[in-house]
Design a protein around this motif. Structure first.
Motif, PDB file in Angstrom:
ATOM      1  N   GLN A   1      24.642  44.270  46.218  1.00 59.71           N
ATOM      2  CA  GLN A   1      23.366  43.754  46.759  1.00 59.71           C
ATOM      3  C   GLN A   1      23.595  42.659  47.799  1.00 59.71           C
ATOM      4  O   GLN A   1      22.919  42.599  48.814  1.00 59.71           O
ATOM      5  CB  GLN A   1      22.509  43.182  45.619  1.00 59.71           C
ATOM      6  CG  GLN A   1      21.796  44.249  44.823  1.00 59.71           C
ATOM      7  CD  GLN A   1      21.197  43.677  43.525  1.00 59.71           C
ATOM      8  OE1 GLN A   1      21.396  42.508  43.185  1.00 59.71           O
ATOM      9  NE2 GLN A   1      20.463  44.514  42.810  1.00 59.71           N
ATOM     10  N   ARG A   2      24.542  41.771  47.547  1.00 56.69           N
ATOM     11  CA  ARG A   2      24.767  40.634  48.454  1.00 56.69           C
ATOM     12  C   ARG A   2      25.781  40.935  49.542  1.00 56.69           C
ATOM     13  O   ARG A   2      26.006  40.103  50.418  1.00 56.69           O
ATOM     14  CB  ARG A   2      25.239  39.416  47.652  1.00 56.69           C
ATOM     15  CG  ARG A   2      24.223  38.908  46.643  1.00 56.69           C
ATOM     16  CD  ARG A   2      23.046  38.251  47.318  1.00 56.69           C
ATOM     17  NE  ARG A   2      22.109  37.691  46.356  1.00 56.69           N
ATOM     18  CZ  ARG A   2      20.945  37.161  46.670  1.00 56.69           C
ATOM     19  NH1 ARG A   2      20.551  37.124  47.939  1.00 56.69           N
ATOM     20  NH2 ARG A   2      20.148  36.692  45.752  1.00 56.69           N
ATOM     21  N   GLY A   3      26.423  42.114  49.458  1.00 58.75           N
ATOM     22  CA  GLY A   3      27.417  42.472  50.474  1.00 58.75           C
ATOM     23  C   GLY A   3      28.590  41.495  50.480  1.00 58.75           C
ATOM     24  O   GLY A   3      29.034  41.046  51.538  1.00 58.75           O
ATOM     25  N   VAL A   4      29.081  41.168  49.262  1.00 63.19           N
ATOM     26  CA  VAL A   4      30.203  40.223  49.134  1.00 63.19           C
ATOM     27  C   VAL A   4      31.336  40.908  48.375  1.00 63.19           C
ATOM     28  O   VAL A   4      31.089  41.612  47.393  1.00 63.19           O
ATOM     29  CB  VAL A   4      29.780  38.963  48.327  1.00 63.19           C
ATOM     30  CG1 VAL A   4      30.932  37.979  48.203  1.00 63.19           C
ATOM     31  CG2 VAL A   4      28.592  38.283  48.967  1.00 63.19           C
ATOM     32  N   LEU A   5      32.577  40.691  48.825  1.00 59.89           N
ATOM     33  CA  LEU A   5      33.721  41.187  48.069  1.00 59.89           C
ATOM     34  C   LEU A   5      33.908  40.289  46.855  1.00 59.89           C
ATOM     35  O   LEU A   5      34.029  39.071  46.997  1.00 59.89           O
ATOM     36  CB  LEU A   5      34.983  41.161  48.944  1.00 59.89           C
ATOM     37  CG  LEU A   5      36.285  41.508  48.210  1.00 59.89           C
ATOM     38  CD1 LEU A   5      36.278  42.962  47.749  1.00 59.89           C
ATOM     39  CD2 LEU A   5      37.496  41.240  49.089  1.00 59.89           C
ATOM     40  N   ILE A   6      33.883  40.899  45.661  1.00 59.13           N
ATOM     41  CA  ILE A   6      34.126  40.124  44.443  1.00 59.13           C
ATOM     42  C   ILE A   6      35.311  40.750  43.709  1.00 59.13           C
ATOM     43  O   ILE A   6      35.254  41.908  43.316  1.00 59.13           O
ATOM     44  CB  ILE A   6      32.891  40.085  43.510  1.00 59.13           C
ATOM     45  CG1 ILE A   6      31.660  39.539  44.264  1.00 59.13           C
ATOM     46  CG2 ILE A   6      33.187  39.232  42.283  1.00 59.13           C
ATOM     47  CD1 ILE A   6      30.407  39.383  43.400  1.00 59.13           C
ATOM     48  N   GLY A   7      36.363  39.970  43.550  1.00 59.80           N
ATOM     49  CA  GLY A   7      37.491  40.403  42.729  1.00 59.80           C
ATOM     50  C   GLY A   7      37.283  39.846  41.329  1.00 59.80           C
ATOM     51  O   GLY A   7      37.110  38.645  41.167  1.00 59.80           O
ATOM     52  N   THR A   8      37.251  40.740  40.334  1.00 65.31           N
ATOM     53  CA  THR A   8      36.978  40.268  38.972  1.00 65.31           C
ATOM     54  C   THR A   8      38.223  40.448  38.098  1.00 65.31           C
ATOM     55  O   THR A   8      38.785  41.533  38.035  1.00 65.31           O
ATOM     56  CB  THR A   8      35.786  41.042  38.363  1.00 65.31           C
ATOM     57  OG1 THR A   8      34.642  40.791  39.178  1.00 65.31           O
ATOM     58  CG2 THR A   8      35.486  40.576  36.953  1.00 65.31           C
ATOM     59  N   PHE A   9      38.606  39.367  37.459  1.00 65.49           N
ATOM     60  CA  PHE A   9      39.732  39.418  36.532  1.00 65.49           C
ATOM     61  C   PHE A   9      39.461  38.389  35.447  1.00 65.49           C
ATOM     62  O   PHE A   9      38.556  37.564  35.594  1.00 65.49           O
ATOM     63  CB  PHE A   9      41.064  39.092  37.251  1.00 65.49           C
ATOM     64  CG  PHE A   9      41.107  37.700  37.817  1.00 65.49           C
ATOM     65  CD1 PHE A   9      40.565  37.426  39.063  1.00 65.49           C
ATOM     66  CD2 PHE A   9      41.655  36.645  37.094  1.00 65.49           C
ATOM     67  CE1 PHE A   9      40.586  36.129  39.576  1.00 65.49           C
ATOM     68  CE2 PHE A   9      41.690  35.354  37.604  1.00 65.49           C
ATOM     69  CZ  PHE A   9      41.145  35.096  38.844  1.00 65.49           C
ATOM     70  N   GLY A  10      40.250  38.432  34.392  1.00 67.05           N
ATOM     71  CA  GLY A  10      40.083  37.363  33.406  1.00 67.05           C
ATOM     72  C   GLY A  10      40.405  37.790  31.999  1.00 67.05           C
ATOM     73  O   GLY A  10      40.964  38.862  31.751  1.00 67.05           O
ATOM     74  N   HIS A  11      40.003  36.885  31.115  1.00 68.32           N
ATOM     75  CA  HIS A  11      40.380  36.978  29.708  1.00 68.32           C
ATOM     76  C   HIS A  11      39.308  37.798  28.989  1.00 68.32           C
ATOM     77  O   HIS A  11      38.455  37.264  28.274  1.00 68.32           O
ATOM     78  CB  HIS A  11      40.493  35.576  29.136  1.00 68.32           C
ATOM     79  CG  HIS A  11      41.233  34.628  30.057  1.00 68.32           C
ATOM     80  ND1 HIS A  11      42.549  34.815  30.391  1.00 68.32           N
ATOM     81  CD2 HIS A  11      40.821  33.533  30.756  1.00 68.32           C
ATOM     82  CE1 HIS A  11      42.940  33.849  31.220  1.00 68.32           C
ATOM     83  NE2 HIS A  11      41.894  33.068  31.461  1.00 68.32           N
ATOM     84  N   ALA A  12      39.371  39.115  29.214  1.00 65.64           N
ATOM     85  CA  ALA A  12      38.299  39.996  28.758  1.00 65.64           C
ATOM     86  C   ALA A  12      38.092  39.903  27.248  1.00 65.64           C
ATOM     87  O   ALA A  12      36.960  39.985  26.766  1.00 65.64           O
ATOM     88  CB  ALA A  12      38.625  41.431  29.164  1.00 65.64           C
ATOM     89  N   GLY A  13      39.184  39.732  26.510  1.00 68.92           N
ATOM     90  CA  GLY A  13      39.070  39.675  25.051  1.00 68.92           C
ATOM     91  C   GLY A  13      38.288  38.473  24.555  1.00 68.92           C
ATOM     92  O   GLY A  13      37.830  38.443  23.413  1.00 68.92           O
TER      93      GLY A  13
END
Ligand SMILES: Cc1cc2nc3c(=O)[nH]c(=O)nc-3n(C[C@H](O)[C@H](O)[C@H](O)COP(=O)(O)OP(=O)(O)OC[C@H]3O[C@@H](n4cnc5c(N)ncnc54)[C@H](O)[C@@H]3O)c2cc1C
Length: 462
Positions: A366-378
């Motif tokens: 929607q915002r036309g932004v590159l978002i890299g998502t990572f993290g401590h999913a658990g």
């Protein structure tokens, strides 16, 4: 009224009187290098002076001088924070704990270590390992962040899904208050419920309530060597479903997620042969050892398969496992190389992890932004990282809007604006909404009691 130049001269003179020559620094280049942490987006002032006390008594003396002059004091560990928490206040004092970097005691049978705040996390791990023990908190910055900073932010990390955050590994603290008095909290026992939990009050207080000058840390026996599992998924949401499934059926010692944008950034930074076409990679570990470890990995693999994983591999080889962990630790530095970044650190209940990942994808589009998502999913703790061109005002506005959108949906999901990095400057405008009026009032009352002049890290957290 005292002219500010005179006040400044008095301030410097009084600091010089209570610290050794190497403890008072006014060199412009050194001040510049101690102005900010790693949150490039947060404002930072130019400090008047950097002080480097070498003992609790010297910290006390600095705070007495600062109180007398009503000058702001910003504690600084290694400056690896991601929220602007250690950023200098204009004309204030930056108090570096880097000279207080000794391990004072390590009790192998009592399972604790007493350390000064400037000790680097990796040094505590190394000292514990010499005795066959383990200090578990492992922020991805463990090789360069300080114990004082870890405590003041209540840092999380990769293995806290099983072993808890920094606050779960601290038994007691010493802290110097704004007026120079010293408080000792907790002790050396693994259980202690005497009175209010003041240790926990200072943990995560981001230098706003006192300067942590000593910590008694909990050590553990070293767990057996871990088996590492890696799985690729065709969609982010499928990876999220695997996380929920794993967490309800097993006890991984680590469960991390990287989306495609993050994996590609890591591969561009340091090629490792990761699957750059998958929508998401999950890294999971079991350190249960023996038959239990084998069974745990089998259950995690089955959970990935039933969630739609397209590739699953396991390895008991420590070097191979470390390589994958290295890729995960590179996630943020690799994304930073793609452009300016605005890093989120949101947490949601585990039952909402799929919703969070879906929402982030939607917001990016929607915002036309590159978002890299990572993290401590658990832990339900993810770092959607907005990557944009800082010189393009439209891109900046869209990134800021996406950042706000993410925090709003997280709020609606009953989540938190920060799972481990702290509030600092970046999340400060959003804290009151999460806390609500009563909790905000109690926060203010605690701050006013411990730091009535408001000299400790003003403009941060509250
Ligand atoms: C590549 C990278 C990866 C990271 N990964 C993680 C991660 O996995 N998990 C995580 O939680 N964080 C992570 N971080 C963020 C950061 O490393 C942590 O917040 C860390 O705990 C900060 O420690 P520091 O010594 O650098 O503290 P600083 O940045 O110097 O300070 C942080 C805050 O603590 C206060 N402070 C510092 N020392 C004291 C003291 N002795 N007494 C009182 N207040 C004090 C400061 O005023 C400031 O508010 C990462 C950062 C980077 C750059």
């Amino acid at each position: 009224m005292v002219p500010s130049t005179l006040m400044s001269a008095n301030l410097l003179g009084e600091l010089a009187a209570v610290l050794p020559p190497e403890g008072v620094v006014t060199d412009a280049d050194v001040l510049e290098s101690h102005r900010r942490d790693q949150a490039s987006w947060a404002e930072a002032g130019m400090p008047r002076v950097l002080v480097r006390p070498g003992s609790t008594q010297e910290v006390q003396a600095v705070l007495r001088v600062a109180s007398a002059h009503r000058v702001p004091v910003v504690a600084r560990g290694a400056g690896s924070g991601l929220t602007g928490g250690a950023n200098a206040v204009e004309g204030g004092i930056v108090l570096s704990l880097s000279r207080m970097n000794r391990i004072l005691e390590l009790d192998r049978r009592g399972l604790f270590a007493v350390v000064q705040p400037g000790v680097i996390n990796a040094a505590v791990k190394a000292a514990a390992a010499e005795h066959g023990l383990w200090y578990s908190p492992d922020p991805a910055s463990w090789e360069f962040s300080s114990i004082g900073g870890n405590l003041a932010t209540n840092a999380g990390g990769l293995c806290c899904v099983k072993y808890g955050v920094t606050g779960d590994s601290v038994l007691g603290l010493e802290a110097v208050l704004a007026d120079g008095s010293v408080v000792r909290t907790g002790g050396r026992t693994h259980k202690n419920v005497a009175g209010y939990d003041l240790t926990r009050l200072f943990v995560g207080s981001e230098g706003t309530l006192g300067i942590i000058t000593e910590a008694t840390l909990r050590l553990r026996p070293r767990p057996p060597p871990a088996t590492t599992l890696v799985a690729s998924f065709p969609t982010l949401v499928a990876a999220g479903a695997a996380v929920t499934e794993i967490m309800t059926g097993t006890r991984p010692s680590l469960l991390e997620l990287m989306d495609r944008a993050t994996v590609r950034a890591v591969e561009a930074h340091r090629p490792m042969g990761l699957d750059v076409d998958a929508a998401a990679l999950l890294l999971a570990r079991s350190d249960a050892g023996g038959d239990q470890g084998v069974a745990e990995c089998a259950r995690m693999a089955a959970a990935c398969e039933s969630a739609g994983a397209t590739f699953i591999a396991q390895s008991g080889d420590e070097a191979e496992g470390e390589l994958l962990m290295g890729a995960r630790r590179l996630a943020y530095p690799a994304l930073e190389r793609q452009g300016s970044t605005l890093l989120d650190d949101v947490g949601v209940p585990l039952s909402r992890i799929v919703d969070l990942l879906a929402a982030v994808e939607r917001i990016a589009e929607q915002r036309g932004v590159l978002i890299g998502t990572f993290g401590h999913a658990g832990d339900g703790n993810m770092h959607p990282t907005l990557v944009f061109d800082r010189n393009d005002p439209d891109a900046v506005a869209r990134a800021q809007a996406a950042f706000d959108d993410i925090l709003r949906v997280v709020d609606e999901m009953g989540g938190t604006i920060t799972g481990e990095h702290g509030v600092g400057m970046l999340k400060r405008p959003y804290l009151a909404r999460q806390l609500g009026p009563e909790s905000t009032r109690i926060h203010m009352a605690i701050k006013a009691t411990l730091d009535p002049l408001g000299i400790l890290n003003p403009g941060k957290l509250l």
